[in-house]
Design an enzyme around this catalytic site. Structure first.
Site, PDB file in Angstrom:
ATOM      1  N   GLU A 170      15.597 -53.489  18.437  1.00  0.00           N
ATOM      2  CA  GLU A 170      14.596 -53.285  19.499  1.00  0.00           C
ATOM      3  C   GLU A 170      13.293 -52.652  19.006  1.00  0.00           C
ATOM      4  O   GLU A 170      12.464 -52.213  19.793  1.00  0.00           O
ATOM      5  CB  GLU A 170      15.194 -52.423  20.621  1.00  0.00           C
ATOM      6  CG  GLU A 170      15.721 -53.172  21.813  1.00  0.00           C
ATOM      7  CD  GLU A 170      16.923 -54.080  21.574  1.00  0.00           C
ATOM      8  OE1 GLU A 170      17.504 -54.081  20.455  1.00  0.00           O
ATOM      9  OE2 GLU A 170      17.266 -54.822  22.481  1.00  0.00           O
ATOM     10  N   TYR A 172      12.981 -49.839  17.191  1.00  0.00           N
ATOM     11  CA  TYR A 172      13.031 -48.385  17.014  1.00  0.00           C
ATOM     12  C   TYR A 172      13.060 -48.047  15.511  1.00  0.00           C
ATOM     13  O   TYR A 172      13.021 -48.925  14.655  1.00  0.00           O
ATOM     14  CB  TYR A 172      14.262 -47.814  17.732  1.00  0.00           C
ATOM     15  CG  TYR A 172      14.178 -47.898  19.243  1.00  0.00           C
ATOM     16  CD1 TYR A 172      13.195 -47.204  19.939  1.00  0.00           C
ATOM     17  CD2 TYR A 172      15.083 -48.669  19.970  1.00  0.00           C
ATOM     18  CE1 TYR A 172      13.123 -47.276  21.329  1.00  0.00           C
ATOM     19  CE2 TYR A 172      15.015 -48.749  21.359  1.00  0.00           C
ATOM     20  CZ  TYR A 172      14.033 -48.047  22.041  1.00  0.00           C
ATOM     21  OH  TYR A 172      13.961 -48.114  23.407  1.00  0.00           O
ATOM     22  N   ARG A 220      23.997 -51.753  15.900  1.00  0.00           N
ATOM     23  CA  ARG A 220      23.211 -52.708  16.715  1.00  0.00           C
ATOM     24  C   ARG A 220      22.144 -53.293  15.799  1.00  0.00           C
ATOM     25  O   ARG A 220      21.215 -52.591  15.387  1.00  0.00           O
ATOM     26  CB  ARG A 220      22.589 -51.958  17.890  1.00  0.00           C
ATOM     27  CG  ARG A 220      21.818 -52.823  18.851  1.00  0.00           C
ATOM     28  CD  ARG A 220      22.685 -53.234  20.018  1.00  0.00           C
ATOM     29  NE  ARG A 220      21.927 -54.050  20.960  1.00  0.00           N
ATOM     30  CZ  ARG A 220      21.390 -53.592  22.080  1.00  0.00           C
ATOM     31  NH1 ARG A 220      21.519 -52.332  22.407  1.00  0.00           N
ATOM     32  NH2 ARG A 220      20.732 -54.411  22.878  1.00  0.00           N
ATOM     33  N   HIS A 258      10.653 -54.164  21.542  1.00  0.00           N
ATOM     34  CA  HIS A 258      10.046 -53.898  22.850  1.00  0.00           C
ATOM     35  C   HIS A 258       8.606 -54.400  22.919  1.00  0.00           C
ATOM     36  O   HIS A 258       8.107 -54.684  23.989  1.00  0.00           O
ATOM     37  CB  HIS A 258      10.104 -52.407  23.170  1.00  0.00           C
ATOM     38  CG  HIS A 258      11.482 -51.952  23.537  1.00  0.00           C
ATOM     39  ND1 HIS A 258      12.314 -52.680  24.358  1.00  0.00           N
ATOM     40  CD2 HIS A 258      12.192 -50.855  23.175  1.00  0.00           C
ATOM     41  CE1 HIS A 258      13.460 -52.044  24.497  1.00  0.00           C
ATOM     42  NE2 HIS A 258      13.420 -50.943  23.782  1.00  0.00           N
ATOM     43  N   GLN A 345      14.258 -53.967  39.046  1.00  0.00           N
ATOM     44  CA  GLN A 345      13.486 -53.172  39.997  1.00  0.00           C
ATOM     45  C   GLN A 345      13.972 -51.730  40.165  1.00  0.00           C
ATOM     46  O   GLN A 345      13.154 -50.839  40.345  1.00  0.00           O
ATOM     47  CB  GLN A 345      13.474 -53.867  41.363  1.00  0.00           C
ATOM     48  CG  GLN A 345      12.521 -55.039  41.405  1.00  0.00           C
ATOM     49  CD  GLN A 345      12.566 -55.773  42.724  1.00  0.00           C
ATOM     50  OE1 GLN A 345      12.908 -56.934  42.772  1.00  0.00           O
ATOM     51  NE2 GLN A 345      12.226 -55.107  43.807  1.00  0.00           N
TER      52      GLN A 345
END
Ligand code: FAD
Ligand code: NAP
Ligand code: SF4
Length: 674
Positions: A170, A172, A220, A258, A345
């Site tokens: 992601e 990081y 991961r 991201h 949401q």
């Protein structure tokens, strides 16, 4: 029930990891909930995770926990760095173990994504999604950071966790070391691929050495970066083999940094869209592989496993939507699952706004101790008027609590505005919410009266009357509004009117955006897997590092103008984590945005506006009005006049800023009080 009795045999095959056997192939993936930073957060997290363990998750991974201060995702976010913090974690591990579950702590160092001035990275390159520039880690601090990861894992073991997940994807910190894009170092931690993966390897080796063999280490791994100059496929394979050698027990799939401009988990992403990535790696390592992203129903998960795409499935948000997902699947009650519709949401959007996460379709999520389910003391007779999301949530919750409920719906079928929402390309998942409610209404014996407009006479005599009569489109006061080529969004989406080739849309709120998408994509299949991958430039052949290719955006067959009166960017009120996708879809399709317009009139030539001080004609064949909504309160007014008491919820209570999150929350909260 035995695994042989289930219609999902692959999903319910236990996974033997040598010293621990997982009861099924379902991993609850890591999700930050915001509880981590609340004052009573550990108690609430214990209840939250315990319910998911009770619901049958094979293995749970907690939200990310920083190994040190520089690794914070945001100032003062959760960190595990000394034994004084173990008490809270023990509440979680004990609660999960008592229910037969297993749980790993995720160690997440945010690197240059850390939203604070202490953030660090291998090189001084600011992330495009962060305003803070990172400090460069010196070789000494790199070693200290590795020690911090190891100490964090050891503390996790002491706290009773069954293992850790090392967050290596992601975008990081770990990912930033691995990718040449973010690692410009020339010392032993940068340069060659072997140097760039030295950091994750040292972490995994260090943890394994410290914790011994009887402890799960999930790594991961970013299998598809979706950024330029990300990892190549060969590097992904090499890293996986190295991490296996270093002592990992399982490898989990990470998709997209991201900062990538490709949707990876939103509802526009087709189900199981990235299972092919994990499948590519199958056979390259001997340890089990976990796949993830947009897997939300058991038949999808089962097929992935049956097709040999992975050894295990990770789902995160579906466990917010339904803690009992696994149990229901095992008992062949998949139709009772409250499905995650991938709207973001109430989960991710809340986290970005620094609010506690919950779930649009399940407001009890992360609020297990605050909104617990309690059976009613005295059963009552309750009339609910309106079967949109608010009325459905209220009727089902009240019936579940033991009340006798009658649900009146004027339309032929239940669903309210969701009947339209599910017709928007990319929002097909909304139908699952309606399926869930239909099944629950039947299961709970709610007396559903469709094609029945409630009147004061019909509802009089009930112990409680709930008005959930929702909203109706707001008419506009523009000359020419009654011309035959002016339609409401409900007419267009519902198929009652067919728009021409050139369309002006009045109102650029959520429904204006959705109507544009509907008109652009109707009849196309861009939400099918291959079309989605091509449109967003995702390369299954993996020809370039990072896995991107030149996008092939379909040419729209309509010309659309989307207008609003206020100045500023249209779509500003859309979801924090999904608004960019909606704006991007429309921009790529050539939609022309107009802000700061004054509507003058509509005639046979099109829509006349004043814009930038000039009178302009927008030459179109059709004008669609998406100018918000007004509450539908006819029955409420009649009851008021007759002096009959009632409760108001959802759009009927207030149409401004209404969404399904509020409608379902209000329906549930009211039913809990009845
Ligand atoms: P409604 O959905 O309006 O339901 C009210 C129901 O009451 C209707 O079925 C109506 O027929 C019935 N009724 C009215 N009067 C009577 C009566 N006298 N007797 C019997 N029945 C009666 N929200 C989101 O959160 N996220 C989204 O992505 C999203 N996308 C959307 C896309 C579209 C195209 C549309 C149209 C809406 C979308 N919404 C979305 C908004 C969401 O659907 C509404 O906020 C929600 O439906 C409001 O719920 P409600 O139950 O209050 O009212
Ligand atoms: P909305 O978001 O309130 O937008 C209404 C639009 O109409 C605005 O652009 C407004 O802009 C314009 N408008 C308002 N009054 C007008 C008037 N009298 N004449 C002309 N234009 C007028 O409402 P919506 O788009 O109908 O959506 C309803 C709700 O559904 C929203 O609150 C939203 O949360 C929910 N929804 C959410 C999503 C999602 O993706 N999350 C999608 C669809 C719907 P100006 O006043 O500047 O002209
Ligand atoms: Fe899924 Fe939406 Fe609930 Fe998040 S809020 S868990 S995306 S249904």
């Amino acid at each position: 029930m035995h695994t042989t009795d289930t219609v999902f045999p692959h999903l319910f095959r236990p996974l033997d990891l040598g010293y621990i056997t997982l009861r099924n192939r379902v991993l609850m993936g890591s999700m930050h909930t915001g509880l981590e930073e609340e004052h009573d957060g550990f108690q609430r997290m214990a209840a939250y995770y315990a319910m998911r363990a009770e619901g049958g998750a094979g293995l749970i991974v907690t939200g990310g926990v920083a190994p040190n201060r520089s690794g914070w995702v945001a100032p003062f976010s959760i960190r595990l760095a000394d034994s004084s913090q173990l008490g809270g974690h023990r509440l979680i591990t004990e609660a999960v173990h008592e229910r037969g579950g297993a749980i790993c702590l995720q160690i997440l160092h945010a690197g240059r994504y850390g939203y604070h001035p202490l953030c660090v990275a291998p090189s001084k390159l600011r992330a495009p999604i962060n305003r803070f520039s990172p400090w460069v880690l010196s070789p000494r601090r790199i070693k200290r950071t590795i020690d911090d990861f190891v100490r964090c894992a050891d503390l996790a073991r002491e706290a009773g966790y069954d293992g850790v997940e090392v967050m290596g994807s992601e975008g990081y910190l770990i990912n930033e070391f691995i990718a040449a894009k973010t690692n410009r170092r020339s010392d032993e931690w940068g340069g060659s691929f072997a140097n760039r993966i030295r950091f994750p390897r040292a972490i995994v080796q260090g943890i394994r050495e410290r914790v011994g063999e009887r402890f799960i280490i999930i790594y991961r791994l970013s299998m598809l970066d979706l950024i330029d100059k990300g990892s190549s496929w060969e590097e992904v394979v090499e890293l996986a083999a190295a991490i296996e050698e270093d002592g990992a027990t399982l490898i989990n799939t990470g998709i997209g940094w991201h900062e990538a401009r490709v949707p990876t988990i939103a509802t526009v992403v087709p189900r199981a869209c990235f299972a092919w990535v994990t499948r590519r790696l199958m056979g390259s390592v001997a340890i089990p592989l976990i796949t993830s992203n947009r897997i939300n129903m058991p038949e999808v998960a089962e097929k992935i496993l049956a097709d040999g795409c992975a050894d295990m499935i990770s789902m995160a948000r579906p466990f917010l939507a339904d803690p009992f997902w696994v149990k229901k699947a095992r008992e062949n009650r998949a139709d009772e699952i409250n499905t995650c519709i991938a709207c973001n949401q109430a989960c991710l959007d809340h986290i970005f706004a620094r609010k506690t996460a919950s779930c649009l379709v399940n407001p009890r999520a992360c609020h297990e101790t605050i909104r617990p389910f309690v059976r009613a003391g005295r059963p009552k007779r309750i009339a609910v008027v309106g079967a949109g999301p608010a009325g459905l949530a209220c009727a089902v919750t009240a019936a579940e609590r033991g009340h006798r409920v009658t649900l009146f719906e004027a339309a032929e079928t239940v669903g309210g505005q969701f009947l339209l929402a599910r017709l928007i390309p990319g929002k097909e998942e909304f139908e699952e919410t309606l399926r869930y409610y239909r099944v629950q209404l039947a299961r709970l014996g709610v007396d559903v009266r469709t094609s029945c407009t409630a009147t004061p006479e019909l509802v009089r005599g009930y112990d409680d009357i709930v008005i959930a009569s929702g909203v109706k489109p707001r008419p506009v006061e523009i000359e020419g509004k009654d011309l035959p080529h002016v339609y409401s969004y409900a007419e267009v989406i519902g198929g009652k009117k067919i728009a021409g080739r050139r369309v002006a849309i009045i109102g650029a709120g959520g429904i204006g955006f959705d109507t544009s998408t509907f008109l652009l994509e109707k009849g196309r299949s861009s939400h099918h897997l291959d079309a989605f991958l091509d449109a967003w430039g995702i390369d299954c052949q993996y020809r370039q590092p990072g896995g991107l290719k030149i996008p092939e955006w379909p040419v729209p067959d309509r010309e659309i103008h989307l207008l609003q009166r206020k100045a500023g960017k249209p779509g500003e009120g859309l979801g924090k984590t999904t608004g960019w996708i909606h704006r991007s879809v429309l921009k790529k399709s050539g939609v022309r945005f107009w802000s700061g317009v004054q509507y003058l009139r509509i005639d046979g030539e099109g829509l006349w506006v004043r814009h930038g001080g000039e009178e302009k004609l927008i030459a179109v064949d059709t004008v669609v009005v998406c100018a918000g909504q007004l509450s539908e309160r006819g029955l409420a007014a009649d009851l008021e006049r007759a002096g009959v008491g009632f409760h108001l919820i959802g759009g009927a209570m207030a149409a401004g800023e209404l969404d399904a999150k509020r409608a379902i929350l209000q329906g549930t909260e009211l039913a809990d009080r009845l």
